[in-house]
Design a protein around this motif. Structure first.
Motif, mmCIF file in Angstrom:
data_model
loop_
_atom_site.group_PDB
_atom_site.id
_atom_site.type_symbol
_atom_site.label_atom_id
_atom_site.label_comp_id
_atom_site.label_asym_id
_atom_site.label_seq_id
_atom_site.Cartn_x
_atom_site.Cartn_y
_atom_site.Cartn_z
ATOM 1 N N GLU A 1 0.862 -1.183 0.000
ATOM 2 C CA GLU A 1 0.000 0.000 0.000
ATOM 3 C C GLU A 1 0.897 1.231 0.000
ATOM 4 O O GLU A 1 2.001 1.214 0.534
ATOM 5 C CB GLU A 1 -0.953 -0.001 1.189
ATOM 6 N N TYR A 2 0.376 2.290 -0.607
ATOM 7 C CA TYR A 2 1.163 3.506 -0.804
ATOM 8 C C TYR A 2 0.341 4.688 -0.326
ATOM 9 O O TYR A 2 -0.876 4.719 -0.512
ATOM 10 C CB TYR A 2 1.463 3.642 -2.300
ATOM 11 N N MET B 1 -3.581 3.901 -6.447
ATOM 12 C CA MET B 1 -3.836 2.492 -6.771
ATOM 13 C C MET B 1 -2.808 1.968 -7.760
ATOM 14 O O MET B 1 -2.318 0.848 -7.615
ATOM 15 C CB MET B 1 -5.233 2.347 -7.346
ATOM 16 N N GLU B 2 -2.547 2.774 -8.782
ATOM 17 C CA GLU B 2 -1.568 2.377 -9.786
ATOM 18 C C GLU B 2 -0.213 2.090 -9.139
ATOM 19 O O GLU B 2 0.438 1.087 -9.444
ATOM 20 C CB GLU B 2 -1.375 3.539 -10.766
ATOM 21 N N ARG C 1 -0.194 -1.053 -6.763
ATOM 22 C CA ARG C 1 -0.239 -2.285 -7.562
ATOM 23 C C ARG C 1 1.132 -2.561 -8.177
ATOM 24 O O ARG C 1 1.585 -3.705 -8.214
ATOM 25 C CB ARG C 1 -1.304 -2.166 -8.648
ATOM 26 N N ARG D 1 3.405 -5.927 -7.437
ATOM 27 C CA ARG D 1 3.830 -6.831 -8.519
ATOM 28 C C ARG D 1 5.350 -6.952 -8.546
ATOM 29 O O ARG D 1 5.894 -8.044 -8.749
ATOM 30 C CB ARG D 1 3.367 -6.294 -9.885
ATOM 31 N N ARG E 1 6.568 -9.216 -5.746
ATOM 32 C CA ARG E 1 6.197 -10.621 -5.944
ATOM 33 C C ARG E 1 7.103 -11.292 -6.976
ATOM 34 O O ARG E 1 7.240 -12.510 -6.984
ATOM 35 C CB ARG E 1 4.723 -10.735 -6.361
ATOM 36 N N ALA E 2 7.720 -10.477 -7.853
ATOM 37 C CA ALA E 2 8.637 -11.036 -8.854
ATOM 38 C C ALA E 2 9.944 -11.505 -8.221
ATOM 39 O O ALA E 2 10.765 -12.152 -8.876
ATOM 40 C CB ALA E 2 8.924 -10.002 -9.934
ATOM 41 N N THR F 1 2.722 -7.409 4.144
ATOM 42 C CA THR F 1 2.216 -6.167 3.558
ATOM 43 C C THR F 1 3.284 -5.097 3.700
ATOM 44 O O THR F 1 3.780 -4.844 4.789
ATOM 45 C CB THR F 1 0.936 -5.708 4.274
ATOM 46 N N ASN G 1 15.692 -6.780 -11.984
ATOM 47 C CA ASN G 1 16.244 -7.676 -10.969
ATOM 48 C C ASN G 1 17.767 -7.756 -11.107
ATOM 49 O O ASN G 1 18.355 -7.113 -11.979
ATOM 50 C CB ASN G 1 15.579 -9.057 -11.024
ATOM 51 N N TYR H 1 14.134 -7.318 -16.916
ATOM 52 C CA TYR H 1 13.084 -6.341 -16.604
ATOM 53 C C TYR H 1 11.917 -6.989 -15.878
ATOM 54 O O TYR H 1 11.412 -8.029 -16.287
ATOM 55 C CB TYR H 1 12.565 -5.704 -17.887
ATOM 56 N N ILE H 2 11.447 -6.331 -14.841
ATOM 57 C CA ILE H 2 10.239 -6.762 -14.137
ATOM 58 C C ILE H 2 9.065 -5.884 -14.550
ATOM 59 O O ILE H 2 7.960 -6.367 -14.757
ATOM 60 C CB ILE H 2 10.493 -6.733 -12.618
ATOM 61 N N GLU H 3 9.310 -4.604 -14.664
ATOM 62 C CA GLU H 3 8.274 -3.668 -15.112
ATOM 63 C C GLU H 3 8.939 -2.540 -15.901
ATOM 64 O O GLU H 3 10.005 -2.044 -15.506
ATOM 65 C CB GLU H 3 7.548 -3.013 -13.926
ATOM 66 N N ILE H 4 8.272 -2.127 -16.962
ATOM 67 C CA ILE H 4 8.648 -0.917 -17.684
ATOM 68 C C ILE H 4 7.376 -0.111 -17.864
ATOM 69 O O ILE H 4 6.384 -0.625 -18.388
ATOM 70 C CB ILE H 4 9.227 -1.247 -19.078
ATOM 71 N N GLN H 5 7.367 1.109 -17.389
ATOM 72 C CA GLN H 5 6.199 1.967 -17.592
ATOM 73 C C GLN H 5 6.671 3.303 -18.115
ATOM 74 O O GLN H 5 7.142 4.141 -17.347
ATOM 75 C CB GLN H 5 5.433 2.168 -16.283
#
Lengths: 239, 239, 239, 239, 239, 239
Positions: free
Chosen positions: F62-63, F88-89, F92, F96, F99-100, F113, F192, F197-201
């Motif tokens: 949570e942020y 929320m973005e 989330r 994620r 969890r990776a 948490t 990692n 890559y785990i996420e790219i936005q």
């Protein structure tokens, strides 16, 4: 001189009507002058999750004002989608005050919810609520005893509440709306029949109050609570 | 035989008490037997946004039940955080029914909110609400005329409402809770003093009703509304 | 003369398209002229808490309008944070209407949720929803029978609905938006295939309607529902 | 003997760190032992609607706890969708206490919001919040004076707060969590630098407290507040 | 081998139907295989508060899924009382993507809201939404030009979007639900007609992806977007 | 030239303080220059409903931002009654990303948490959150191993995140607020310790970015993440 012409240490006329509605195990209309609050006590054979497995029961309260119980119509909290801060403060106060008079272990795994709904407001709705709620709670406990759900009375004290304040520089008892809205200090006192304090909530948004003013207010509160307890006993003595 | 021993076309005892609380421009306690609803009318010198610039006023209603007005305590809608579907349906019905009796243009740019709060429920709370709300609205309009905010009476009709239903195969008038909860059909009818219909809401969750049953229920409703209007007129004739 | 040029007793063109989407057990697009509603029936092997232990199933409905299904964009109810009163009223009506056609005991401990989502609105969305929802419910029941989850058909009646009203002083059938927004009276009638009434909801916000107007509207509704049931049967007869 | 080994009239170590974060006009980290609260004061050139046209300003407070400021993680109030009753009670108390120290007329048409966010909790978060909030408010007022938005200092008093209680039968000062959770009575006292009371909130959920216990607690509170005010003055004297 | 039998670089059949509903200024049903999304563009002559006085317009998006657009029925967000995190993420993405194609200054003080409602879901609803939303936005802008509300076209680019991913170790284009739910990596790419990137959102919840996999996915996305833009142009060329 | 005077490939000063608060199983204050985020990891011996019976654990985040962590005070999300889309973005994304790095099966039926609360914001709060959250998660896992609740370490990778962007036409690393608010493109990259890559936005609200710009940004991100992982290892090596 008080707006109502009362003496500084004089309560408004107090009326306590039991069995005011037919469904609740306790149902009391209490009137402090023009302030009228319906207090119902509802027995439910279940307890909140945090008490599961403890063998204890629970007593809690909810408070509401009818939208036009006041001079100007207030928006209904159900249509606003939440209870305001004042409502929460008052219902938490009523609940704590009643729990100070009852042995929750002896109540067993059930809960009693006291609903205090203000039909007409003229100052002092929280103190009237506590004073009436005690009588409704007493009736609900009597119902549990009569229906043999309880063998022993879990009530171990009597509870009543009154407001005191400083108005025009003078300590006064049981403020009505005209006084309350112009008082320098407002204090709500909840006491038991041993003359001890259950809650004291004193607020000075305008001028802070001195120690001697505090003592004068506490003395008034003590005498007011004593008279209210006499009214409670008379009401409970009637059939 | 009806549970209450009443005849099929017999209303419960009806009582209408005006000036029940002191702040509202109209304040009426209406009793249909053990069903007791407090209807207050509040005048406010403002209108909802969608009417701005139209010169028209507004009449609307809100409905609520005290948590222990019923046999089992209901959760307070303000603590649930929203009004349920049944509450919304009822308050929309009350509002539409009253607007059918008043000329909103003649009311001018102000609004009257009718709050119908059920003190004790025993069936028929929505029909009692409409019937009591009309009297509260009438008192609020009188207040506007007496205080010279209105010159002309914007009310152009009288409104009352009653429930009818099929219970044990027989059409009956003004169902109480015992009948309501076991009725095959329940219909609420709102009419005006010209004998015309403002609202008809008939529901058959169990068995559908035939055309002849519908006609029998409509005849009962018509006679019931006529008696209720007589009660309204008597109440309004008193000072 | 009606804005659409239709006769007073003439329905709009009715189209019922089954299997409109692929996931739902029943999926029906129903069109009453330019009003288009997607009705899906979802079978779930669980029941709401109040039915636990009763052996009964449940049928319920939800209703929504796409934000631009209407002439002016409406705010999305999910972004407002609650369903409005009109939405609740309509979905409760659809649910009650469908439950009048099914034996919940025979359905067993499962629930069927009918979602009625308005793709395009031009009046009569609630009557189109009920009429289409029946077909979707029928397909969902067929699915349960084909997959051997049910042995016996729990549907014991056919349900359809149409609106009637008084427009320019004349009783008319199946009002479109142009008529609906200027009608003096609007009535929604839900009936079964025995010609009996499941729901009647008549509203006169402008002018109250007389007994003879009520009878004329009921006659129109009866003929309209009969034609709609014929359309339902034709749609269900197709593979 | 107190769990912490402190004397009955001994405060925990008190630390006040100004300019703790860089954006706020006042930003204070206050520590009462292991209780750590960040108090920021934000000046905004606007006022709430109810003050429009009065020429007055506003001082208000909000209170929050970080989810893991406590021994067990608490659910975030933003994800619950509402502030709980305890949160509302505390932030209303902080706001009232600060308003007792400032002349809202002299503040002019602007508002100062004090955010009290608990970084780590070990009892007494509300009294630490009030004591730290006063320093943050002082810095925000200084900012307004330095930037010539205010000519005259609107603060007319100094405010601090401490808790007192009855623990194991003995009146004690500044309860930590270990004491607070087992205290018979808990009282929060807010005072000004004239030694007068701004707020008194005493609660006896377990055993009611006698008049002599009340006096002993008030004496402890008075001495504790005096020491806290000395700490506030030292912090404000530093650059 | 892909579950659908498609080549790694093969899109699903794409269909774009304009004027799908009659009220909206732009109304497009877009199909990526079995994924069907209705995109409507609504012009409103007002802007959000944060843009007042800037002379700029606004383009924003909202996203929703019909409850049974998916294999298992989802709870309606309006009945949950809030939009979930996924919904918010997607509608923010659609809005940002469209704003990258339009000159908000040239749009003038009005707003265009794009509603993307998923009628049937089979993977890729957000990329289909963006691709269809562009066409709906184009139609809304054309409407503004035809009705002379705009003189100059504010659109300065074409926007489309497609998903790519790693499935069974192979980079693939335009994942359907069967692939999406078992993909190791999922990436949504939004591009303009100059071949530049507007948004890249790549997620590896299972296994992180290497730089060479990223490059392979970007190449697939580029070719997919090019084909989608050709489909958009063909649809817009039709009357 | 960057506003801060940094080189294009230069991170801000990075500080990681473990054991920042006393209650949480992991508690880390991470600073990216003036951006300060408190990341706490809370172990709870329960799992969300959707994992029951799977034997797997859960890691979520949570942020939140303190109201005055920013230049202008933001309204508290708990008083607004809901978390915004941006919150929320971000939460989330953090969840994620973590969890990776962890084997949820090996974690067992418990959840961790991570709360990321921004004390002071100056750009890059989400990348600082992920980088700090990994250290807090590591400490919480160590706690589980030390208290013998876990035998085997479920962490199988190290995770860190940094932002990159195009500012004044130049690709830059780790944007602060001054750069972020005027950047043409902003990209958050989560990687990692295998360099995958785990996420790219990546988002271009203003000008779309070309393939060569994307490659330059990815190279910067890779070097930034490597340095951050070194800082994480140093912090974890300290006692």
């Amino acid at each position: 001189m008080r707006p109502s012409g009362r003496q500084a240490d004089e309560l408004r006329p107090i009326t306590i009507t039991r069995h005011y509605t037919k469904h609740a195990e306790g149902s009391v209309l209490i009137e402090f002058g023009d302030t009228k609050v319906l207090c119902t006590a509802s027995v439910e054979e279940r307890i909140p999750p945090f008490l599961r497995g403890t063998g204890e029961g629970w007593v809690t309260a909810e408070y509401g004002m009818l939208p036009r119980s006041t001079g100007t119509r207030m928006q209904r909290e159900s249509s606003k989608g939440k209870q305001g801060g004042r409502t929460m403060e008052i219902q938490r106060l009523i609940g704590r005050s009643l729990r100070a008079a009852i042995d929750l272990k002896a109540l067993g795994e059930r809960s009693i919810t006291i609903d205090c709904d203000v039909i007409q407001a003229d100052g002092g709705t929280r103190t009237a609520s506590i004073t009436g709620a005690y009588v409704a709670l007493h009736d609900a406990v009597d119902y549990l005893i009569k229906t043999r759900k309880l063998k022993k009375n879990p009530l171990h004290g009597q509870v009543a509440s009154v407001s005191v304040g400083i108005h025009n520089g003078t300590p006064v008892l049981d403020l009505d709306y005209a006084e309350d809205s112009s008082a320098e200090t407002d204090m709500n006192v909840v006491m038991n029949d041993a003359g001890a304090y259950i809650e004291i909530q004193g607020t000075a948004e305008g001028h802070a109050f001195r120690a001697d003013e505090l003592q004068a207010m506490l003395a008034l509160a003590s005498s007011g609570v004593e008279q209210l307890m006499q009214k409670q006993r008379e009401a409970l003595a009637a059939s």
